[in-house]
Design a protein around this motif. Structure first.
Motif, PDB file in Angstrom:
ATOM      1  N   SER A  59       0.309   1.295  35.423  1.00 30.94           N
ATOM      2  CA  SER A  59       1.270   1.278  34.326  1.00 30.94           C
ATOM      3  C   SER A  59       0.924   2.302  33.248  1.00 30.94           C
ATOM      4  O   SER A  59       1.804   3.024  32.757  1.00 30.94           O
ATOM      5  N   GLU A 117       3.109   5.694  32.166  1.00 28.91           N
ATOM      6  CA  GLU A 117       3.537   6.000  30.797  1.00 28.91           C
ATOM      7  C   GLU A 117       3.065   7.389  30.373  1.00 28.91           C
ATOM      8  O   GLU A 117       3.816   8.155  29.756  1.00 28.91           O
ATOM      9  N   ASN A 161       1.845  -7.916  32.353  1.00 31.42           N
ATOM     10  CA  ASN A 161       2.247  -6.934  31.340  1.00 31.42           C
ATOM     11  C   ASN A 161       2.602  -5.571  31.925  1.00 31.42           C
ATOM     12  O   ASN A 161       2.531  -4.548  31.224  1.00 31.42           O
ATOM     13  N   LYS A 170       4.731  -2.542  32.736  1.00 32.60           N
ATOM     14  CA  LYS A 170       5.866  -2.009  31.983  1.00 32.60           C
ATOM     15  C   LYS A 170       6.883  -1.388  32.948  1.00 32.60           C
ATOM     16  O   LYS A 170       6.575  -0.430  33.658  1.00 32.60           O
ATOM     17  N   GLN A 199      12.124  -0.555  29.849  1.00 33.91           N
ATOM     18  CA  GLN A 199      11.455  -0.419  28.556  1.00 33.91           C
ATOM     19  C   GLN A 199      11.463   1.038  28.084  1.00 33.91           C
ATOM     20  O   GLN A 199      11.672   1.324  26.902  1.00 33.91           O
TER      21      GLN A 199
END
Length: 364
Positions: free
Chosen positions: A173, A177, A203, A205, A209
């Protein structure tokens, strides 16, 4: 008659899906078939979805509501995004085609890793684009650094299939990002998240988002896998209103039937059934991984509803032997993995039967 064709069509290779149950029944004369080849939901749709589709069938004389307003509003509430940033169409593969039609000009480059879903390449070629394929990394994941190295002024689209098909792997993740922040503004990043709802990493992502944060991203999803509506053909995507404008311009006027639309809405209204599917899928992945490794095969940790299995030898004879016993898996030779097969997580009974038959075939 080929002189009449769109010349780009000559570059295409027809998509070959998993072997249909009907074909195996006809060819081998079998009545009981367990199909674990196409990553379908073995439990089928929510009972609420079936009832909603049946009710909607009574209105089939009327065209569907063209904007799928109620479904988009439900999806907006489910994913916490403005319904005007959602497009719905006839399956996720259709949305991928719409993306190419909306954005690609001849000569535009499209980057993705391989092996992955073949539609990225076929839709690029159809529009006269140039597919740029790079290998997955040694963890069977999309090579994000390798993609960044290939981006240039001709790059228009970048695809990241996450989880990837046929490997079931996801990219970290934080690494995703970091990658997103490095993609230049002239490039549209398409996150194919057909299996993302199966990701069990705390959690993690998801693409929606990043869409909400304003990145140049289209996040593509489907009702075919988790929600068991593969035959209904309902896909959806999240993006900025600006990115959706050309997609909506090329989308068919009525791409989703009334029955399919109603079934999708009802599926979102049955979270208990969705959670049941997710729980059973995780149990099935664990069971199949353990049993396959006991039989001497190696598997890759999957965050989807299937496993990629390395047999260590040419897969075709084993595939044929399993099919003769009424078990259909997906040989991965077409993906460039001649020793591998992909197996969908079934019900506990289907999973156990598959392992029993596999063990028997190996012993013989």
């Amino acid at each position: 008659m080929e002189h009449l064709w769109n010349q780009n069509v000559k570059k295409l290779t027809p998509y070959v899906p998993g072997k249909p149950i009907e074909d195996v029944q006809k060819e081998l004369g079998l009545t009981e078939i367990i199909k674990l080849a196409s990553n379908e939901n073995p439990y089928g749709p929510s009972p609420k979805a079936i009832a909603a589709a049946q009710e909607a069938a009574s209105m089939n004389q009327l065209y569907p509501e063209p904007s799928n307003r109620e479904l988009r509003e439900k999806l907006g509430m489910e994913y916490g995004i403005d319904s005007e940033q959602i497009v719905v169409s006839n399956g996720a593969d259709n949305i991928l085609l719409l993306i190419s039609q909306a954005f690609l000009n001849p000569g535009d480059e499209v980057i993705f890793c391989s092996p992955t879903f073949s539609v990225y390449k076929s839709t690029t070629l159809l529009m006269g684009g140039v597919p740029i394929e790079i290998p997955l990394n040694d963890q069977y994941q999309f090579d994000l650094d390798g993609i960044l190295e290939k981006i240039n002024e001709k790059t228009k689209l970048v695809y990241v299939c996450n989880p990837n098909n046929p490997t079931g792997t996801v990219v970290d993740s934080d690494e995703l990002e970091s990658f997103i922040k490095k993609v230049p503004d002239h490039v549209i990043l398409v996150l194919d998240e057909a299996y993302a709802e199966f990701i069990s990493i705390e959690n993690y992502k998801m693409g929606v988002q990043y869409v909400k944060e304003g990145y140049n991203i289209i996040s593509v999803h489907t009702f075919s896998k988790l929600y068991g509506l593969a035959a209904a053909r309902v896909g959806f995507a999240f993006a900025s209103k600006e990115l959706l404008k050309p997609i909506l311009a090329v989308r068919e006027p009525f791409p989703v039937t009334r029955m399919s639309d109603a079934a999708a809405i009802a599926s979102l209204e049955d979270p208990e059934y969705r959670d049941f599917i997710l729980t059973e899928n995780r149990k099935g992945l664990d069971y199949l991984s353990d049993e396959l490794e006991k039989l001497g095969f190696s598997t890759i940790e999957s965050y989807a509803n299937f496993l990629l299995v390395d047999t260590g030898k040419e897969i075709e004879p084993l595939y044929q032997d399993l099919m003769k016993q009424g078990i259909i898996v997906r040989p991965c030779t077409s993906f460039g993995y001649p020793n591998h097969f992909r197996v969908t997580v079934g019900t506990p009974e289907q999973n156990q039967k598959f392992i029993e038959v596999l063990r028997k075939v190996l012993e013989n």
